[in-house]
Motif scaffolding. Structure first.
Motif, PDB file in Angstrom:
ATOM      1  N   ASP A  68      18.773   4.829 -39.676  1.00 56.16           N
ATOM      2  CA  ASP A  68      18.241   4.914 -38.251  1.00 56.16           C
ATOM      3  C   ASP A  68      17.915   3.560 -37.807  1.00 56.16           C
ATOM      4  N   ASN A  69      17.709   2.500 -38.432  1.00 55.90           N
ATOM      5  CA  ASN A  69      17.117   1.239 -37.886  1.00 55.90           C
ATOM      6  C   ASN A  69      18.244   0.556 -37.293  1.00 55.90           C
ATOM      7  N   PRO A  70      18.294  -0.092 -36.071  1.00 58.61           N
ATOM      8  CA  PRO A  70      19.073  -0.811 -35.332  1.00 58.61           C
ATOM      9  C   PRO A  70      19.503  -1.798 -35.886  1.00 58.61           C
ATOM     10  N   ALA A  71      18.508  -2.481 -36.538  1.00 59.68           N
ATOM     11  CA  ALA A  71      18.546  -4.040 -37.309  1.00 59.68           C
ATOM     12  C   ALA A  71      19.609  -3.806 -38.461  1.00 59.68           C
ATOM     13  N   VAL A  72      19.485  -2.535 -39.218  1.00 58.60           N
ATOM     14  CA  VAL A  72      20.348  -2.450 -40.328  1.00 58.60           C
ATOM     15  C   VAL A  72      21.800  -2.440 -39.691  1.00 58.60           C
ATOM     16  N   LYS A  73      21.922  -1.573 -38.957  1.00 59.57           N
ATOM     17  CA  LYS A  73      23.138  -1.296 -38.217  1.00 59.57           C
ATOM     18  C   LYS A  73      23.805  -2.578 -37.693  1.00 59.57           C
ATOM     19  N   GLU A  74      22.935  -3.516 -37.080  1.00 64.89           N
ATOM     20  CA  GLU A  74      23.373  -4.661 -36.523  1.00 64.89           C
ATOM     21  C   GLU A  74      24.096  -5.639 -37.629  1.00 64.89           C
ATOM     22  N   GLY A  75      23.473  -5.720 -38.760  1.00 63.36           N
ATOM     23  CA  GLY A  75      23.834  -6.372 -39.906  1.00 63.36           C
ATOM     24  C   GLY A  75      25.281  -5.987 -40.389  1.00 63.36           C
ATOM     25  N   TRP A  76      25.106  -4.464 -40.319  1.00 65.41           N
ATOM     26  CA  TRP A  76      26.689  -3.839 -40.947  1.00 65.41           C
ATOM     27  C   TRP A  76      27.667  -3.948 -39.997  1.00 65.41           C
ATOM     28  N   ASP A  77      27.367  -3.851 -38.811  1.00 65.32           N
ATOM     29  CA  ASP A  77      28.587  -4.142 -37.934  1.00 65.32           C
ATOM     30  C   ASP A  77      28.913  -5.544 -37.682  1.00 65.32           C
ATOM     31  N   LEU A  78      27.855  -6.570 -37.621  1.00 64.35           N
ATOM     32  CA  LEU A  78      28.360  -7.979 -37.518  1.00 64.35           C
ATOM     33  C   LEU A  78      29.082  -8.320 -38.610  1.00 64.35           C
ATOM     34  N   ALA A  79      28.916  -7.696 -39.943  1.00 60.53           N
ATOM     35  CA  ALA A  79      29.426  -8.063 -41.245  1.00 60.53           C
ATOM     36  C   ALA A  79      30.855  -7.622 -41.218  1.00 60.53           C
ATOM     37  N   ALA A  80      31.069  -6.414 -40.597  1.00 57.66           N
ATOM     38  CA  ALA A  80      32.393  -5.793 -40.522  1.00 57.66           C
ATOM     39  C   ALA A  80      33.248  -6.633 -39.537  1.00 57.66           C
ATOM     40  N   GLU A  81      32.657  -7.151 -38.341  1.00 59.91           N
ATOM     41  CA  GLU A  81      33.432  -7.775 -37.665  1.00 59.91           C
ATOM     42  C   GLU A  81      34.136  -9.161 -38.222  1.00 59.91           C
ATOM     43  N   PHE A  82      33.024  -9.604 -39.102  1.00 62.77           N
ATOM     44  CA  PHE A  82      33.678 -10.858 -39.736  1.00 62.77           C
ATOM     45  C   PHE A  82      34.711 -10.720 -40.764  1.00 62.77           C
ATOM     46  N   ALA A  83      34.803  -9.464 -41.162  1.00 64.57           N
ATOM     47  CA  ALA A  83      35.840  -8.943 -42.227  1.00 64.57           C
ATOM     48  C   ALA A  83      36.838  -8.833 -41.510  1.00 64.57           C
ATOM     49  N   GLU A  84      36.797  -7.918 -40.273  1.00 67.17           N
ATOM     50  CA  GLU A  84      38.290  -7.488 -39.613  1.00 67.17           C
ATOM     51  C   GLU A  84      38.771  -8.554 -38.941  1.00 67.17           C
ATOM     52  N   ALA A  85      37.771  -9.763 -38.548  1.00 69.41           N
ATOM     53  CA  ALA A  85      38.381 -10.851 -37.622  1.00 69.41           C
ATOM     54  C   ALA A  85      39.206 -12.154 -38.710  1.00 69.41           C
ATOM     55  N   GLY A  86      39.132 -11.588 -39.951  1.00 72.32           N
ATOM     56  CA  GLY A  86      39.888 -12.490 -41.102  1.00 72.32           C
ATOM     57  C   GLY A  86      38.901 -13.970 -41.328  1.00 72.32           C
ATOM     58  N   LEU A  87      37.409 -13.847 -41.147  1.00 69.15           N
ATOM     59  CA  LEU A  87      36.661 -14.914 -40.996  1.00 69.15           C
ATOM     60  C   LEU A  87      36.046 -15.140 -42.531  1.00 69.15           C
ATOM     61  N   THR A  88      36.553 -14.086 -43.498  1.00 68.76           N
ATOM     62  CA  THR A  88      35.797 -14.231 -44.876  1.00 68.76           C
ATOM     63  C   THR A  88      36.771 -14.719 -45.975  1.00 68.76           C
ATOM     64  N   ALA A  89      36.279 -15.157 -46.994  1.00 70.48           N
ATOM     65  CA  ALA A  89      37.166 -15.504 -48.171  1.00 70.48           C
ATOM     66  C   ALA A  89      37.138 -14.177 -48.962  1.00 70.48           C
ATOM     67  N   LYS A  90      36.694 -13.371 -48.674  1.00 71.01           N
ATOM     68  CA  LYS A  90      36.579 -12.037 -49.398  1.00 71.01           C
ATOM     69  C   LYS A  90      35.843 -11.897 -50.775  1.00 71.01           C
ATOM     70  N   LEU A  91      34.828 -12.590 -50.860  1.00 70.99           N
ATOM     71  CA  LEU A  91      34.378 -13.264 -52.239  1.00 70.99           C
ATOM     72  C   LEU A  91      33.082 -12.368 -52.200  1.00 70.99           C
ATOM     73  N   GLN A  92      32.727 -11.982 -53.636  1.00 69.39           N
ATOM     74  CA  GLN A  92      31.408 -11.456 -54.022  1.00 69.39           C
ATOM     75  C   GLN A  92      30.487 -12.459 -54.495  1.00 69.39           C
ATOM     76  N   GLN A  93      29.309 -12.671 -54.159  1.00 68.07           N
ATOM     77  CA  GLN A  93      28.596 -13.678 -54.689  1.00 68.07           C
ATOM     78  C   GLN A  93      28.095 -13.900 -55.890  1.00 68.07           C
ATOM     79  N   PHE A  94      27.971 -15.088 -56.370  1.00 73.18           N
ATOM     80  CA  PHE A  94      27.684 -15.226 -57.859  1.00 73.18           C
ATOM     81  C   PHE A  94      28.583 -14.501 -59.006  1.00 73.18           C
ATOM     82  N   GLN A  95      29.929 -14.585 -58.658  1.00 76.94           N
ATOM     83  CA  GLN A  95      31.158 -14.032 -59.539  1.00 76.94           C
ATOM     84  C   GLN A  95      31.659 -15.340 -59.923  1.00 76.94           C
ATOM     85  N   PRO A  96      32.401 -15.503 -60.800  1.00 78.64           N
ATOM     86  CA  PRO A  96      33.203 -16.898 -61.204  1.00 78.64           C
ATOM     87  C   PRO A  96      33.882 -17.247 -60.231  1.00 78.64           C
ATOM     88  N   SER A  97      34.694 -16.284 -59.590  1.00 75.43           N
ATOM     89  CA  SER A  97      35.701 -16.567 -58.419  1.00 75.43           C
ATOM     90  C   SER A  97      34.861 -17.306 -57.060  1.00 75.43           C
TER      91      SER A  97
END
Length: 444
Positions: free
Chosen positions: A245-274
Protein backbone atom coordinates in the motif's frame (compact mmCIF):
# COMPACT_ATOMS: atom_id res chain seq x y z
CA UNK A 1 41.32 9.03 -3.33
CA UNK A 2 44.67 7.64 -4.33
CA UNK A 3 45.33 6.62 -7.91
CA UNK A 4 45.85 2.92 -7.44
CA UNK A 5 44.23 -0.34 -8.35
CA UNK A 6 41.86 -1.34 -5.59
CA UNK A 7 40.04 -4.46 -4.52
CA UNK A 8 36.47 -3.57 -3.74
CA UNK A 9 34.63 -5.10 -0.79
CA UNK A 10 31.88 -7.49 -1.65
CA UNK A 11 28.52 -5.94 -0.80
CA UNK A 12 26.41 -9.04 -0.46
CA UNK A 13 22.69 -8.80 -0.77
CA UNK A 14 19.73 -10.84 -1.81
CA UNK A 15 18.79 -9.48 -5.24
CA UNK A 16 20.60 -7.78 -8.06
CA UNK A 17 18.11 -4.97 -8.20
CA UNK A 18 17.96 -3.17 -4.92
CA UNK A 19 20.12 -1.77 -2.25
CA UNK A 20 20.26 -5.44 -1.41
CA UNK A 21 21.59 -6.78 -4.73
CA UNK A 22 23.46 -10.08 -4.82
CA UNK A 23 26.79 -11.01 -6.22
CA UNK A 24 28.71 -7.74 -5.93
CA UNK A 25 32.43 -7.52 -5.98
CA UNK A 26 33.41 -10.89 -4.59
CA UNK A 27 36.21 -10.70 -2.09
CA UNK A 28 39.44 -12.63 -1.99
CA UNK A 29 38.85 -14.35 1.35
CA UNK A 30 38.59 -18.07 1.88
CA UNK A 31 35.03 -19.31 1.64
CA UNK A 32 33.50 -21.22 4.52
CA UNK A 33 30.45 -21.47 6.70
CA UNK A 34 31.66 -20.08 10.03
CA UNK A 35 31.27 -16.37 10.81
CA UNK A 36 33.69 -16.22 13.71
CA UNK A 37 36.38 -17.90 15.69
CA UNK A 38 36.19 -21.22 17.44
CA UNK A 39 35.44 -19.46 20.72
CA UNK A 40 34.65 -16.01 21.96
CA UNK A 41 38.00 -14.82 20.72
CA UNK A 42 39.66 -14.83 24.13
CA UNK A 43 43.10 -16.09 24.84
CA UNK A 44 46.58 -14.90 24.30
CA UNK A 45 48.39 -13.91 21.19
CA UNK A 46 51.67 -14.81 22.79
CA UNK A 47 53.82 -12.84 25.23
CA UNK A 48 50.81 -11.88 27.34
CA UNK A 49 48.90 -10.29 24.46
CA UNK A 50 45.13 -10.40 24.08
CA UNK A 51 43.94 -11.71 20.72
CA UNK A 52 40.81 -10.02 19.36
CA UNK A 53 39.02 -11.80 16.54
CA UNK A 54 36.94 -10.03 13.90
CA UNK A 55 34.46 -11.94 11.76
CA UNK A 56 33.75 -10.42 8.33
CA UNK A 57 32.41 -11.37 4.91
CA UNK A 58 34.30 -10.83 1.68
CA UNK A 59 37.27 -8.49 1.34
CA UNK A 60 35.80 -6.21 3.97
CA UNK A 61 38.57 -3.61 3.72
CA UNK A 62 39.62 -2.95 7.32
CA UNK A 63 42.58 -5.31 7.18
CA UNK A 64 43.46 -4.36 3.60
CA UNK A 65 43.51 -0.66 4.55
CA UNK A 66 46.12 -1.36 7.23
CA UNK A 67 43.88 -0.40 10.14
CA UNK A 68 44.55 -3.54 12.18
CA UNK A 69 48.30 -3.02 12.05
CA UNK A 70 47.89 0.61 13.04
CA UNK A 71 45.78 -0.33 16.05
CA UNK A 72 48.29 -2.98 17.10
CA UNK A 73 51.05 -0.35 17.03
CA UNK A 74 48.97 1.91 19.24
CA UNK A 75 48.10 -1.02 21.56
CA UNK A 76 51.10 -3.38 21.84
CA UNK A 77 49.11 -5.66 24.16
CA UNK A 78 46.54 -6.41 21.41
CA UNK A 79 46.78 -8.81 18.49
CA UNK A 80 44.00 -8.82 15.87
CA UNK A 81 42.98 -11.87 13.89
CA UNK A 82 40.41 -11.67 11.10
CA UNK A 83 38.09 -14.56 10.21
CA UNK A 84 36.59 -14.05 6.76
CA UNK A 85 33.85 -15.90 4.90
CA UNK A 86 33.68 -15.00 1.24
CA UNK A 87 29.92 -14.79 0.82
CA UNK A 88 27.41 -13.20 3.17
CA UNK A 89 24.79 -15.82 2.34
CA UNK A 90 27.11 -18.32 4.08
CA UNK A 91 28.29 -15.95 6.80
CA UNK A 92 24.90 -14.65 7.96
CA UNK A 93 23.03 -17.91 8.76
CA UNK A 94 26.06 -19.18 10.66
CA UNK A 95 26.24 -15.93 12.64
CA UNK A 96 22.59 -16.27 13.65
CA UNK A 97 23.20 -19.86 14.77
CA UNK A 98 26.18 -18.88 16.89
CA UNK A 99 24.36 -15.91 18.40
CA UNK A 100 21.59 -18.26 19.47
CA UNK A 101 24.01 -20.71 21.07
CA UNK A 102 26.33 -18.05 22.48
CA UNK A 103 29.41 -19.85 21.15
CA UNK A 104 31.63 -19.86 18.09
CA UNK A 105 31.57 -16.08 17.83
CA UNK A 106 34.32 -13.61 17.05
CA UNK A 107 34.88 -10.75 19.46
CA UNK A 108 33.60 -8.40 16.73
CA UNK A 109 31.13 -9.48 14.05
CA UNK A 110 30.48 -7.47 10.88
CA UNK A 111 26.87 -7.23 9.71
CA UNK A 112 25.61 -6.20 6.26
CA UNK A 113 22.95 -3.48 6.10
CA UNK A 114 20.37 -5.89 4.71
CA UNK A 115 20.64 -7.97 7.90
CA UNK A 116 20.92 -5.28 10.57
CA UNK A 117 17.16 -4.95 11.08
CA UNK A 118 16.86 -8.61 12.02
CA UNK A 119 19.44 -8.03 14.75
CA UNK A 120 17.89 -4.84 16.10
CA UNK A 121 14.41 -6.35 16.20
CA UNK A 122 15.05 -9.91 17.39
CA UNK A 123 18.61 -10.33 18.70
CA UNK A 124 19.60 -6.98 20.18
CA UNK A 125 19.90 -8.39 23.70
CA UNK A 126 22.73 -10.65 22.56
CA UNK A 127 24.87 -7.71 21.43
CA UNK A 128 26.57 -4.94 23.39
CA UNK A 129 25.26 -1.38 23.46
CA UNK A 130 28.18 0.25 21.67
CA UNK A 131 26.65 3.69 22.01
CA UNK A 132 27.95 3.71 25.58
CA UNK A 133 31.54 2.86 24.62
CA UNK A 134 34.14 5.50 25.29
CA UNK A 135 35.09 7.44 22.16
CA UNK A 136 31.78 6.79 20.38
CA UNK A 137 29.97 10.01 19.49
CA UNK A 138 26.51 9.73 17.96
CA UNK A 139 26.94 13.17 16.41
CA UNK A 140 29.87 11.91 14.30
CA UNK A 141 27.51 9.67 12.32
CA UNK A 142 24.80 10.32 9.79
CA UNK A 143 21.49 10.19 11.63
CA UNK A 144 19.95 7.60 9.34
CA UNK A 145 22.96 5.30 9.66
CA UNK A 146 22.96 5.56 13.46
CA UNK A 147 19.25 4.77 13.52
CA UNK A 148 19.76 1.64 11.39
CA UNK A 149 22.02 0.18 14.06
CA UNK A 150 19.79 1.17 16.99
CA UNK A 151 17.11 -1.05 18.54
CA UNK A 152 13.70 0.22 19.67
CA UNK A 153 14.90 0.28 23.27
CA UNK A 154 17.56 2.82 22.30
CA UNK A 155 20.54 0.45 22.45
CA UNK A 156 22.94 0.99 19.56
CA UNK A 157 24.22 -2.49 18.73
CA UNK A 158 25.93 -1.65 15.42
CA UNK A 159 28.48 1.03 14.58
CA UNK A 160 28.50 1.92 10.90
CA UNK A 161 31.59 1.39 8.78
CA UNK A 162 30.56 2.29 5.23
CA UNK A 163 27.48 3.37 3.29
CA UNK A 164 26.43 3.50 -0.36
CA UNK A 165 24.96 6.93 -1.18
CA UNK A 166 23.83 6.93 -4.79
CA UNK A 167 24.63 9.10 -7.78
CA UNK A 168 24.10 8.51 -11.51
CA UNK A 169 27.06 7.29 -13.53
CA UNK A 170 26.73 8.19 -17.20
CA UNK A 171 28.61 7.82 -20.48
CA UNK A 172 29.67 11.24 -21.72
CA UNK A 173 30.41 9.97 -25.22
CA UNK A 174 26.94 8.46 -25.61
CA UNK A 175 25.25 11.56 -24.20
CA UNK A 176 27.10 13.72 -26.71
CA UNK A 177 26.06 11.54 -29.65
CA UNK A 178 22.44 11.68 -28.45
CA UNK A 179 22.51 15.47 -28.27
CA UNK A 180 22.41 15.69 -24.46
CA UNK A 181 24.72 17.82 -22.30
CA UNK A 182 27.85 16.11 -21.04
CA UNK A 183 29.06 18.27 -18.13
CA UNK A 184 28.12 16.80 -14.76
CA UNK A 185 26.46 19.99 -13.52
CA UNK A 186 24.28 20.26 -16.62
CA UNK A 187 23.52 16.55 -16.59
CA UNK A 188 22.44 16.72 -12.96
CA UNK A 189 20.03 19.53 -13.83
CA UNK A 190 18.29 17.30 -16.37
CA UNK A 191 16.67 15.29 -13.59
CA UNK A 192 17.28 17.26 -10.39
CA UNK A 193 14.85 16.26 -7.64
CA UNK A 194 12.47 14.21 -9.77
CA UNK A 195 12.60 10.66 -11.12
CA UNK A 196 10.04 11.60 -13.77
CA UNK A 197 12.66 13.99 -15.16
CA UNK A 198 15.04 11.05 -15.37
CA UNK A 199 12.43 9.27 -17.49
CA UNK A 200 12.06 12.38 -19.67
CA UNK A 201 15.84 12.54 -20.16
CA UNK A 202 15.71 8.89 -21.18
CA UNK A 203 13.13 9.61 -23.83
CA UNK A 204 15.31 12.43 -25.17
CA UNK A 205 18.31 10.14 -25.23
CA UNK A 206 16.53 7.25 -26.91
CA UNK A 207 15.18 9.52 -29.67
CA UNK A 208 18.73 10.02 -30.96
CA UNK A 209 20.54 7.15 -29.24
CA UNK A 210 23.66 5.73 -30.83
CA UNK A 211 22.79 2.46 -32.51
CA UNK A 212 22.62 -0.51 -30.19
CA UNK A 213 22.53 1.51 -26.98
CA UNK A 214 19.88 2.15 -24.33
CA UNK A 215 19.45 4.83 -21.69
CA UNK A 216 19.54 2.48 -18.68
CA UNK A 217 20.70 -1.08 -18.04
CA UNK A 218 17.37 -2.49 -16.87
CA UNK A 219 14.05 -1.67 -15.28
CA UNK A 220 14.88 -3.51 -12.05
CA UNK A 221 17.78 -1.15 -11.39
CA UNK A 222 15.54 1.87 -11.88
CA UNK A 223 12.97 0.44 -9.48
CA UNK A 224 15.60 -0.22 -6.82
CA UNK A 225 16.99 3.30 -7.10
CA UNK A 226 13.56 4.90 -6.71
CA UNK A 227 12.67 2.66 -3.76
CA UNK A 228 15.96 3.50 -2.02
CA UNK A 229 15.25 7.23 -2.24
CA UNK A 230 11.90 7.23 -0.42
CA UNK A 231 11.20 7.99 3.23
CA UNK A 232 9.53 4.61 3.59
CA UNK A 233 9.79 1.45 1.55
CA UNK A 234 8.52 -1.94 2.64
CA UNK A 235 8.04 -1.21 6.37
CA UNK A 236 6.80 1.87 8.20
CA UNK A 237 8.43 3.50 11.22
CA UNK A 238 6.46 1.22 13.55
CA UNK A 239 7.82 -1.90 11.84
CA UNK A 240 4.56 -2.72 10.08
CA UNK A 241 4.70 -4.28 6.62
CA UNK A 242 3.34 -1.70 4.13
CA UNK A 243 4.89 -2.62 0.78
CA UNK A 244 1.53 -3.36 -0.90
CA UNK A 245 0.00 0.00 0.00
CA UNK A 246 2.98 2.34 0.17
CA UNK A 247 2.70 4.92 -2.66
CA UNK A 248 6.50 5.16 -2.81
CA UNK A 249 6.78 1.46 -3.64
CA UNK A 250 4.15 1.77 -6.36
CA UNK A 251 5.92 4.88 -7.69
CA UNK A 252 9.11 2.89 -8.18
CA UNK A 253 7.22 0.02 -9.78
CA UNK A 254 5.24 2.22 -12.16
CA UNK A 255 8.26 4.30 -13.20
CA UNK A 256 10.37 1.23 -13.88
CA UNK A 257 7.54 -0.24 -15.95
CA UNK A 258 7.39 2.97 -17.98
CA UNK A 259 11.11 2.69 -18.70
CA UNK A 260 10.58 -0.86 -19.91
CA UNK A 261 7.51 -0.15 -22.01
CA UNK A 262 9.12 2.93 -23.59
CA UNK A 263 12.09 0.86 -24.77
CA UNK A 264 14.62 2.76 -22.66
CA UNK A 265 16.26 -0.28 -21.08
CA UNK A 266 18.84 -2.79 -22.28
CA UNK A 267 16.71 -5.47 -20.56
CA UNK A 268 19.63 -6.55 -18.38
CA UNK A 269 19.77 -8.12 -14.93
CA UNK A 270 22.50 -6.61 -12.80
CA UNK A 271 25.64 -8.55 -11.86
CA UNK A 272 25.12 -11.16 -14.52
CA UNK A 273 27.76 -11.84 -17.21
CA UNK A 274 25.64 -10.11 -19.86
CA UNK A 275 25.49 -6.99 -17.69
CA UNK A 276 29.26 -7.02 -17.20
CA UNK A 277 29.71 -7.35 -20.95
CA UNK A 278 27.35 -4.44 -21.60
CA UNK A 279 29.43 -2.23 -19.31
CA UNK A 280 32.52 -3.25 -21.25
CA UNK A 281 30.84 -2.58 -24.60
CA UNK A 282 29.22 0.71 -23.62
CA UNK A 283 25.73 -0.63 -24.36
CA UNK A 284 23.86 1.62 -21.94
CA UNK A 285 24.28 5.24 -20.94
CA UNK A 286 23.30 5.57 -17.26
CA UNK A 287 23.41 3.56 -14.06
CA UNK A 288 22.57 4.20 -10.41
CA UNK A 289 25.95 4.37 -8.67
CA UNK A 290 27.07 4.18 -5.06
CA UNK A 291 30.82 4.83 -4.51
CA UNK A 292 31.82 1.19 -4.76
CA UNK A 293 30.18 0.91 -8.20
CA UNK A 294 32.85 3.18 -9.67
CA UNK A 295 35.44 0.49 -9.06
CA UNK A 296 33.17 -2.14 -10.54
CA UNK A 297 32.68 -0.10 -13.71
CA UNK A 298 36.40 0.52 -14.01
CA UNK A 299 37.10 -3.18 -13.64
CA UNK A 300 34.57 -4.19 -16.31
CA UNK A 301 35.06 -1.32 -18.78
CA UNK A 302 38.86 -1.35 -18.58
CA UNK A 303 41.19 1.12 -20.24
CA UNK A 304 38.82 1.74 -23.14
CA UNK A 305 36.23 3.19 -20.76
CA UNK A 306 38.52 5.69 -19.07
CA UNK A 307 37.23 9.29 -19.20
CA UNK A 308 34.10 8.16 -21.04
CA UNK A 309 32.19 7.77 -17.77
CA UNK A 310 31.34 10.59 -15.38
CA UNK A 311 29.30 11.06 -12.20
CA UNK A 312 26.28 13.32 -11.64
CA UNK A 313 23.86 13.68 -8.71
CA UNK A 314 20.91 11.29 -8.57
CA UNK A 315 17.37 12.68 -8.97
CA UNK A 316 16.91 11.79 -5.29
CA UNK A 317 19.70 10.11 -3.34
CA UNK A 318 19.24 6.74 -1.74
CA UNK A 319 21.53 4.21 -0.13
CA UNK A 320 22.83 1.01 -1.69
CA UNK A 321 25.02 -1.08 0.58
CA UNK A 322 26.97 -0.63 3.78
CA UNK A 323 27.88 -2.50 6.93
CA UNK A 324 28.20 -2.38 10.73
CA UNK A 325 30.43 -3.72 13.48
CA UNK A 326 28.80 -5.47 16.44
CA UNK A 327 30.17 -6.98 19.66
CA UNK A 328 28.46 -10.14 20.97
CA UNK A 329 27.67 -10.25 24.68
CA UNK A 330 29.01 -13.82 24.74
CA UNK A 331 32.51 -12.67 23.82
CA UNK A 332 35.41 -13.17 26.23
CA UNK A 333 36.98 -9.77 25.52
CA UNK A 334 33.97 -7.47 25.34
CA UNK A 335 35.62 -4.34 26.73
CA UNK A 336 38.64 -4.57 24.42
CA UNK A 337 36.45 -5.51 21.45
CA UNK A 338 34.12 -2.56 22.00
CA UNK A 339 37.11 -0.21 22.19
CA UNK A 340 38.48 -1.61 18.92
CA UNK A 341 35.08 -1.34 17.19
CA UNK A 342 34.81 2.27 18.37
CA UNK A 343 38.29 3.10 17.06
CA UNK A 344 37.73 1.42 13.68
CA UNK A 345 34.60 3.52 13.13
CA UNK A 346 36.06 6.88 14.17
CA UNK A 347 35.98 9.50 11.39
CA UNK A 348 39.76 9.40 10.85
CA UNK A 349 39.82 5.63 10.32
CA UNK A 350 36.76 5.71 8.07
CA UNK A 351 38.43 8.41 5.96
CA UNK A 352 41.45 6.14 5.62
CA UNK A 353 39.17 3.26 4.63
CA UNK A 354 37.68 5.42 1.87
CA UNK A 355 41.12 6.56 0.70
CA UNK A 356 42.42 3.01 0.56
CA UNK A 357 39.34 1.01 -0.38
CA UNK A 358 36.66 3.42 -1.70
CA UNK A 359 34.28 2.44 1.12
CA UNK A 360 32.36 5.65 1.81
CA UNK A 361 32.28 6.71 5.49
CA UNK A 362 29.22 6.30 7.69
CA UNK A 363 30.47 9.21 9.78
CA UNK A 364 29.73 12.58 8.21
CA UNK A 365 32.36 14.01 10.56
CA UNK A 366 34.85 12.46 8.10
CA UNK A 367 33.57 14.45 5.14
CA UNK A 368 35.67 17.50 5.94
CA UNK A 369 38.89 15.49 6.10
CA UNK A 370 41.22 15.75 3.07
CA UNK A 371 40.93 12.07 2.18
CA UNK A 372 37.22 12.57 1.55
CA UNK A 373 36.78 16.27 0.84
CA UNK A 374 39.46 16.43 -1.85
CA UNK A 375 38.89 12.99 -3.40
CA UNK A 376 38.68 12.87 -7.18
CA UNK A 377 38.43 9.90 -9.50
CA UNK A 378 40.69 10.18 -12.57
CA UNK A 379 38.93 7.33 -14.41
CA UNK A 380 35.69 9.33 -14.26
CA UNK A 381 37.13 12.56 -15.60
CA UNK A 382 38.47 13.67 -12.21
CA UNK A 383 34.93 13.74 -10.85
CA UNK A 384 34.98 15.22 -7.31
CA UNK A 385 33.58 12.03 -5.83
CA UNK A 386 34.19 13.07 -2.23
CA UNK A 387 32.02 16.13 -2.65
CA UNK A 388 29.37 14.39 -4.78
CA UNK A 389 28.87 11.43 -2.45
CA UNK A 390 29.08 13.52 0.72
CA UNK A 391 26.19 15.64 -0.49
CA UNK A 392 24.25 12.54 -1.51
CA UNK A 393 24.86 10.89 1.88
CA UNK A 394 23.49 13.89 3.71
CA UNK A 395 20.34 13.72 1.58
CA UNK A 396 19.58 10.02 2.11
CA UNK A 397 16.24 9.65 3.94
CA UNK A 398 15.97 7.95 7.33
CA UNK A 399 14.28 4.91 5.81
CA UNK A 400 13.03 2.10 8.06
CA UNK A 401 14.60 -1.24 7.22
CA UNK A 402 12.60 -4.36 7.98
CA UNK A 403 13.77 -7.92 8.62
CA UNK A 404 12.34 -9.18 5.32
CA UNK A 405 13.40 -6.28 3.07
CA UNK A 406 15.69 -8.56 1.09
CA UNK A 407 13.00 -11.13 0.32
CA UNK A 408 10.55 -8.44 -0.80
CA UNK A 409 13.15 -6.74 -2.98
CA UNK A 410 14.19 -10.02 -4.55
CA UNK A 411 10.71 -11.08 -5.62
CA UNK A 412 9.53 -7.65 -6.73
CA UNK A 413 12.51 -7.70 -9.06
CA UNK A 414 13.01 -11.31 -10.14
CA UNK A 415 9.40 -12.51 -10.13
CA UNK A 416 7.89 -9.16 -11.08
CA UNK A 417 9.73 -6.37 -12.87
CA UNK A 418 12.16 -8.61 -14.71
CA UNK A 419 9.19 -10.16 -16.52
CA UNK A 420 7.92 -6.72 -17.53
CA UNK A 421 11.34 -5.77 -18.85
CA UNK A 422 12.45 -8.96 -20.55
CA UNK A 423 9.18 -10.71 -21.48
CA UNK A 424 6.75 -7.83 -21.93
CA UNK A 425 4.50 -9.05 -19.11
CA UNK A 426 1.76 -6.55 -18.27
CA UNK A 427 2.81 -4.54 -15.19
CA UNK A 428 -0.41 -5.27 -13.27
CA UNK A 429 -0.11 -8.99 -13.93
CA UNK A 430 3.55 -8.99 -12.92
CA UNK A 431 2.74 -7.06 -9.72
CA UNK A 432 0.09 -9.58 -8.71
CA UNK A 433 2.47 -12.47 -9.34
CA UNK A 434 5.24 -10.83 -7.30
CA UNK A 435 2.90 -10.04 -4.39
CA UNK A 436 1.60 -13.63 -4.29
CA UNK A 437 5.18 -14.96 -4.26
CA UNK A 438 6.20 -12.54 -1.52
CA UNK A 439 3.22 -13.36 0.67
CA UNK A 440 3.92 -17.09 0.32
CA UNK A 441 7.57 -16.54 1.25
CA UNK A 442 6.71 -14.39 4.27
CA UNK A 443 4.24 -16.98 5.54
CA UNK A 444 6.89 -19.68 5.68
Amino acid sequence: MRHRTRTYRKVTVLAAVTALAAGLLAGCADDGDEPGGSSGGGGGGGKGKTTLTIGVFGAFGLQEAGLYKEYEKLHPDITIKQNSVQRNENYWPALLTHLSSGSGLSDIQAVEVGNIAELTTTHSGKLMDLGKTGGVDKDDFLDWKWQQGTAKDGRTIGLGTDIGPTSICYRKDLFKKAGLPTGREEVGKLWAGDWDKYLAAGRRYQAKAPEGTSFVDGATGVMAAVHASGKEKFYDKDGELVYKDNPAVKEGWDLAAEFAEAGLTAKLQQFQPSWDQAISNGSFATLSCPPWMLGYIKDKAGDKGEDKWDVAPSPRPGNWGGSFLTVPEAGKNKKEAAELAAWLTEPKQLATLFDERASFPSADAAYGLPEVKDAKNPYFGDAPVGRIFSKAAEGVPVQPIGPKDGIISQYLADTGMLGVDQKGTAPDKAWDKAVKTIDNALDQ
